[in-house]
Design an enzyme around this catalytic site. Structure first.
Site, PDB file in Angstrom:
ATOM      1  N   ASP A 266       7.170  -0.797  64.728  1.00 28.65           N
ATOM      2  CA  ASP A 266       8.564  -0.361  64.733  1.00 28.65           C
ATOM      3  C   ASP A 266       8.832   0.343  63.399  1.00 28.65           C
ATOM      4  O   ASP A 266       8.560  -0.234  62.335  1.00 28.65           O
ATOM      5  CB  ASP A 266       9.451  -1.611  64.885  1.00 28.65           C
ATOM      6  CG  ASP A 266      10.928  -1.265  65.046  1.00 28.65           C
ATOM      7  OD1 ASP A 266      11.370  -0.252  64.464  1.00 28.65           O
ATOM      8  OD2 ASP A 266      11.620  -2.014  65.743  1.00 28.65           O
TER       9      ASP A 266
ATOM     10  N   CYS B 122      15.452  15.883  72.105  1.00 21.44           N
ATOM     11  CA  CYS B 122      15.642  16.762  73.275  1.00 21.44           C
ATOM     12  C   CYS B 122      17.030  16.484  73.860  1.00 21.44           C
ATOM     13  O   CYS B 122      17.201  16.446  75.068  1.00 21.44           O
ATOM     14  CB  CYS B 122      14.518  16.603  74.292  1.00 21.44           C
ATOM     15  SG  CYS B 122      14.328  14.940  74.936  1.00 21.44           S
TER      16      CYS B 122
END
Ligand SMILES: C[S@@+](CC[C@H](N)C(=O)[O-])C[C@H]1O[C@@H](n2cnc3c(N)ncnc32)[C@H](O)[C@@H]1O
Length: 439
Positions: free
Chosen positions: A308, A380
């Protein structure tokens, strides 16, 4: 048409209805339902099934409004496959322009295959009424913006607030099919050689001027069956994602972190371009397997780590990076034309949660960047809350950062970055911001 092929038409529609119901009512992604389906059987049937489920997801919010009008009362929950079947019947007739009465007959037969023979009469009646009343139904659908644009209201409103002059063209681009764009692996072959090899198989491809490694295919196809794919000569990647590597300005020997790497498209592109020491990190172990598979097929190598970003102690050795790519998890509202189920699954509240995650990841990565180093923040998404707002807040807080200018060819100026809007130069919606560490 023979009885066998008639039955095949019904089988494909019954399968498509089951998959579509999984997407719409269970919230499973289009990709997941199509990946899980059998790869056996006729290639044309598989292609028809995929095209039907895609088109029906893309236009669900339009035809759903029409179906409501055509049904005297809503279908019971246990008839959800029939609900999906009616929707895909209308979409096959109207959007996919398939022969009307053949679609109706196959859908009626599919009703029986779906174990609901008593609803065959209803399916027949609804689809025939649709054929008779189409123009009035379209007029009615156009009177509300959700069914007019086949987008959820919250998203139309956000797009209008963020891109008031472009909202109509964004919505229209989202409802188009995306082109198939490849990225040639320049370590393995040259673009011209790939074009020639594909041409020998009857596949047309052209090299777009703005993408040094890009190839635009004439039509959609199963890329894994094309000559050169297994040998790692090319990968599927939209042009907007291919532009990321240009902004990173990589140099040999640099230590680089791809902080959200899976499935590895941008990691692979970086390694195809430069001899760098790359760590490809992702929190999702299952998705990381795809990074390994992609790198192996392309003949590339990186340190692939599960971890992470926000828990650096579990994966970082404390040595800084000269380049970091943060291709952040996002709403994917820039790639709706490729993943139309986003319109059905994404909620307004997701955007707020995603923006908080993006800000957290950016702050966590900053100490890992070397002075003079560059971090590229990309998504995106086309929503300002996930893009220029995240970067703007970061710039306001941090004393050791400056935003570097990005050339106009990357899209509209959007705060400290640039936004490519969906469909521009045939590419996906994509945001880029390039940050340099001053000391
Ligand atoms: C937009 S995708 C990355 C696409 C990838 N860069 C490519 O081009 O193929 C975002 C990725 O971020 C990963 N991710 C989300 N939160 C993360 C975290 N805290 N640390 C590391 N990776 C994370 C997700 O698992 C997902 O694979």
């Amino acid at each position: 048409m023979s009885a066998a092929s008639d039955n095949q038409g019904a089988l494909v529609r019954a399968d498509a209805a089951r998959l579509l119901a999984r997407v719409v009512f269970d919230g499973v992604s289009l990709r997941a339902v199509l990946d899980a389906r059998s790869t056996r059987g006729d290639a044309r049937d598989r292609a028809l099934l995929a095209a039907t489920v895609y088109a029906s997801s893309r236009w669900w919010l339009r035809f759903e409004a029409m179906l409501k009008h055509l049904l005297e009362r809503p279908l019971p929950a246990k008839a959800r496959d029939i609900h999906a079947l009616l929707m895909l019947g209308m979409v096959q007739i109207e959007v996919m322009q398939m022969p009307e009465y053949a679609v109706v007959a196959a859908c009626v037969d599919a009703t029986r295959l779906l174990g609901q023979p008593r609803l065959a009469g209803l399916v027949n009646a609804v689809l025939r009424r649709f054929l008779r009343e189409r123009s009035a139904l379209h007029e009615r659908a156009d009177s509300d913006e959700v069914s007019r644009h086949a987008h959820p209201r919250w998203l139309i409103e956000r797009l209008r607030a963020d891109w008031p002059r472009d909202v109509e063209s964004i919505l229209a681009a989202n409802n188009c099919e995306a082109p198939l764009t490849l990225r040639v692996n320049r370590r393995r072959c040259q673009r011209e050689a790939v074009i020639e090899r594909l041409a020998r198989e009857g596949v047309t491809a052209q090299a777009p001027g703005h993408l040094p490694d890009g190839l635009l295919l004439g039509e959609s196809t199963d890329v894994s069956r094309l000559p050169g794919f297994a040998e790692g000569h090319f990968s599927v990647q939209d042009g907007a994602a291919q532009q990321v590597v240009d902004l990173l300005a990589l140099e040999s020997g640099q230590r680089v972190l791809d902080a959200c790497a899976a499935p590895g498209g941008k990691s692979a592109h970086m390694l195809e371009r430069a001899d760098i020491d790359l760590i490809a990190l992702d929190v999702d172990a299952a998705r990381l397997q795809r990074v390994n598979a992609n790198l192996q097929r392309l003949g590339l190598s990186a340190t692939v780590r599960q971890g992470d970003v926000a828990h650096a102690e579990s994966w970082w050795d404390g040595r800084s990076f000269e380049r970091i790519l943060l291709d952040a998890p996002c709403s994917a509202t820039g790639v709706i034309r490729r993943q139309p189920d986003i319109k059905l699954h994404r909620r307004s509240a997701d955007v707020i949660a995603l923006a908080a995650t993006q800000a957290r990841l950016l702050r966590a990565l900053w100490p890992m960047l070397a002075p003079g180093g560059r971090l590229l923040y990309s998504t995106c998404s086309v929503l300002r809350a996930e893009n220029e707002a995240v970067v703007g807040d970061f710039l306001a807080d941090q004393k050791t950062v400056r935003a570097l200018p990005i050339a106009e060819r990357f899209g509209r100026a959007a705060g400290a970055g640039r936004q490519n809007l969906p469909g521009n130069k045939g590419m996906d919606g994509f945001f880029y911001a390039l940050l340099e560490k001053t000391r």
